[in-house]
Write a protein that holds these residues in place. Structure first.
Motif, PDB file in Angstrom:
ATOM      1  N   UNK A  78      44.301  46.730  34.066  1.00 61.68           N
ATOM      2  CA  UNK A  78      45.035  45.461  34.031  1.00 61.68           C
ATOM      3  C   UNK A  78      44.333  44.488  34.971  1.00 61.68           C
ATOM      4  N   UNK A  79      43.901  43.358  34.441  1.00 60.54           N
ATOM      5  CA  UNK A  79      43.256  42.335  35.269  1.00 60.54           C
ATOM      6  C   UNK A  79      44.349  41.616  36.043  1.00 60.54           C
ATOM      7  N   UNK A  80      44.200  41.584  37.363  1.00 61.01           N
ATOM      8  CA  UNK A  80      45.219  40.978  38.219  1.00 61.01           C
ATOM      9  C   UNK A  80      44.754  39.666  38.847  1.00 61.01           C
ATOM     10  N   UNK A  81      43.458  39.378  38.758  1.00 59.11           N
ATOM     11  CA  UNK A  81      42.949  38.093  39.257  1.00 59.11           C
ATOM     12  C   UNK A  81      41.688  37.738  38.502  1.00 59.11           C
ATOM     13  N   UNK A  82      41.649  36.509  38.018  1.00 54.29           N
ATOM     14  CA  UNK A  82      40.486  36.029  37.284  1.00 54.29           C
ATOM     15  C   UNK A  82      39.828  34.849  37.971  1.00 54.29           C
ATOM     16  N   UNK A  83      40.571  34.053  38.664  1.00 56.71           N
ATOM     17  CA  UNK A  83      40.020  32.833  39.243  1.00 56.71           C
ATOM     18  C   UNK A  83      40.080  31.713  38.218  1.00 56.71           C
ATOM     19  N   UNK A  84      40.041  30.503  38.701  1.00 58.51           N
ATOM     20  CA  UNK A  84      40.183  29.354  37.793  1.00 58.51           C
ATOM     21  C   UNK A  84      38.875  28.908  37.193  1.00 58.51           C
ATOM     22  N   UNK A 139      39.372  47.608  41.425  1.00 56.12           N
ATOM     23  CA  UNK A 139      37.924  47.459  41.292  1.00 56.12           C
ATOM     24  C   UNK A 139      37.609  46.085  40.737  1.00 56.12           C
ATOM     25  N   UNK A 140      36.339  45.719  40.785  1.00 50.03           N
ATOM     26  CA  UNK A 140      35.870  44.456  40.224  1.00 50.03           C
ATOM     27  C   UNK A 140      35.224  44.735  38.876  1.00 50.03           C
ATOM     28  N   UNK A 190      31.319  36.053  36.063  1.00 49.63           N
ATOM     29  CA  UNK A 190      32.346  36.178  37.095  1.00 49.63           C
ATOM     30  C   UNK A 190      32.633  37.645  37.363  1.00 49.63           C
ATOM     31  N   UNK A 191      33.335  37.871  38.444  1.00 51.35           N
ATOM     32  CA  UNK A 191      33.840  39.202  38.780  1.00 51.35           C
ATOM     33  C   UNK A 191      35.355  39.084  38.867  1.00 51.35           C
ATOM     34  N   UNK A 192      36.044  39.831  38.040  1.00 49.45           N
ATOM     35  CA  UNK A 192      37.496  39.807  38.011  1.00 49.45           C
ATOM     36  C   UNK A 192      38.040  41.020  38.742  1.00 49.45           C
ATOM     37  N   UNK A 207      34.094  31.727  39.794  1.00 50.71           N
ATOM     38  CA  UNK A 207      34.934  32.406  40.781  1.00 50.71           C
ATOM     39  C   UNK A 207      34.595  33.897  40.809  1.00 50.71           C
ATOM     40  N   UNK A 208      34.622  34.480  42.003  1.00 53.68           N
ATOM     41  CA  UNK A 208      34.198  35.867  42.167  1.00 53.68           C
ATOM     42  C   UNK A 208      35.233  36.671  42.949  1.00 53.68           C
ATOM     43  N   UNK A 209      35.406  37.935  42.595  1.00 50.81           N
ATOM     44  CA  UNK A 209      36.230  38.889  43.347  1.00 50.81           C
ATOM     45  C   UNK A 209      35.283  39.904  43.976  1.00 50.81           C
ATOM     46  N   UNK A 210      35.436  40.139  45.269  1.00 48.41           N
ATOM     47  CA  UNK A 210      34.570  41.079  45.972  1.00 48.41           C
ATOM     48  C   UNK A 210      35.401  42.073  46.768  1.00 48.41           C
ATOM     49  N   UNK A 211      34.951  43.291  46.841  1.00 49.81           N
ATOM     50  CA  UNK A 211      35.484  44.339  47.699  1.00 49.81           C
ATOM     51  C   UNK A 211      37.006  44.421  47.697  1.00 49.81           C
ATOM     52  N   UNK A 212      37.603  44.871  46.600  1.00 45.55           N
ATOM     53  CA  UNK A 212      39.059  45.026  46.559  1.00 45.55           C
ATOM     54  C   UNK A 212      39.544  45.938  47.679  1.00 45.55           C
ATOM     55  N   UNK A 213      40.755  45.670  48.171  1.00 46.43           N
ATOM     56  CA  UNK A 213      41.328  46.465  49.254  1.00 46.43           C
ATOM     57  C   UNK A 213      42.845  46.468  49.110  1.00 46.43           C
ATOM     58  N   UNK A 214      43.477  47.599  49.280  1.00 45.68           N
ATOM     59  CA  UNK A 214      44.938  47.723  49.130  1.00 45.68           C
ATOM     60  C   UNK A 214      45.698  47.294  50.373  1.00 45.68           C
ATOM     61  N   UNK A 215      45.044  46.817  51.397  1.00 43.36           N
ATOM     62  CA  UNK A 215      45.763  46.475  52.634  1.00 43.36           C
ATOM     63  C   UNK A 215      46.690  45.308  52.437  1.00 43.36           C
TER      64      UNK A 215
END
Length: 127
Positions: A109-115, A87-88, A94-96, A119-127
């Motif tokens: 657990x945050x897996x991506x923050x961006x530099x 999830x975001x 920002x969206x992590x 920076x934004x994270x949108x629509x996580x997907x397990x693909x």
């Protein structure tokens, strides 16, 4: 198949359909193999602030169980083995991207923050 037969088939399907779930103030969701759902649901703080949290709607009981609390999250996507949810997290301009076990108030657990700050994270997907 004749046009009239197609219309009859569609009408029968519509008549046989039933209500699946009515979940107030819901947003993005993902469906589990048993028909339950992980749902982003809007919560209110007093009367002036709204935010989203993740809930699990149990199809067998029709009850909602909160998965997160105070995290301001959105866009759930359940892993193929249904043990984790991505999830975001919204905050600090920002969206992590985060993951957590699919259980009540588990540690995320945050897996991506961006530099950068924006920076934004949108629509996580397990693909």
């Amino acid at each position: 198949m004749a046009d009239s037969e197609q219309l009859e088939a569609r009408a029968a399907t519509a008549e046989d359909s039933s209500r699946y779930a009515i979940i107030e103030r819901s947003g993005a969701f993902d469906v589990l193999s048993d028909g339950s759902m992980v749902v982003e649901q809007t919560q209110s703080y007093r009367t002036s602030y709204e935010f989203q949290e993740l809930h699990r709607w149990d199809r067998a009981t029709g009850k909602m169980e909160p998965l997160t609390h105070g995290m301001r999250v959105s866009d759930p996507d359940v892993s193929p083995d249904e043990r984790m949810v991505a999830f975001a997290i919204n905050g600090q301009s920002r969206r992590q991207l985060a993951v957590m076990p699919l259980q009540r108030e588990a540690n995320a657990r945050i897996v991506w923050t961006g530099r950068g700050r924006w920076d934004q994270a949108f629509s996580p997907d397990w693909s």
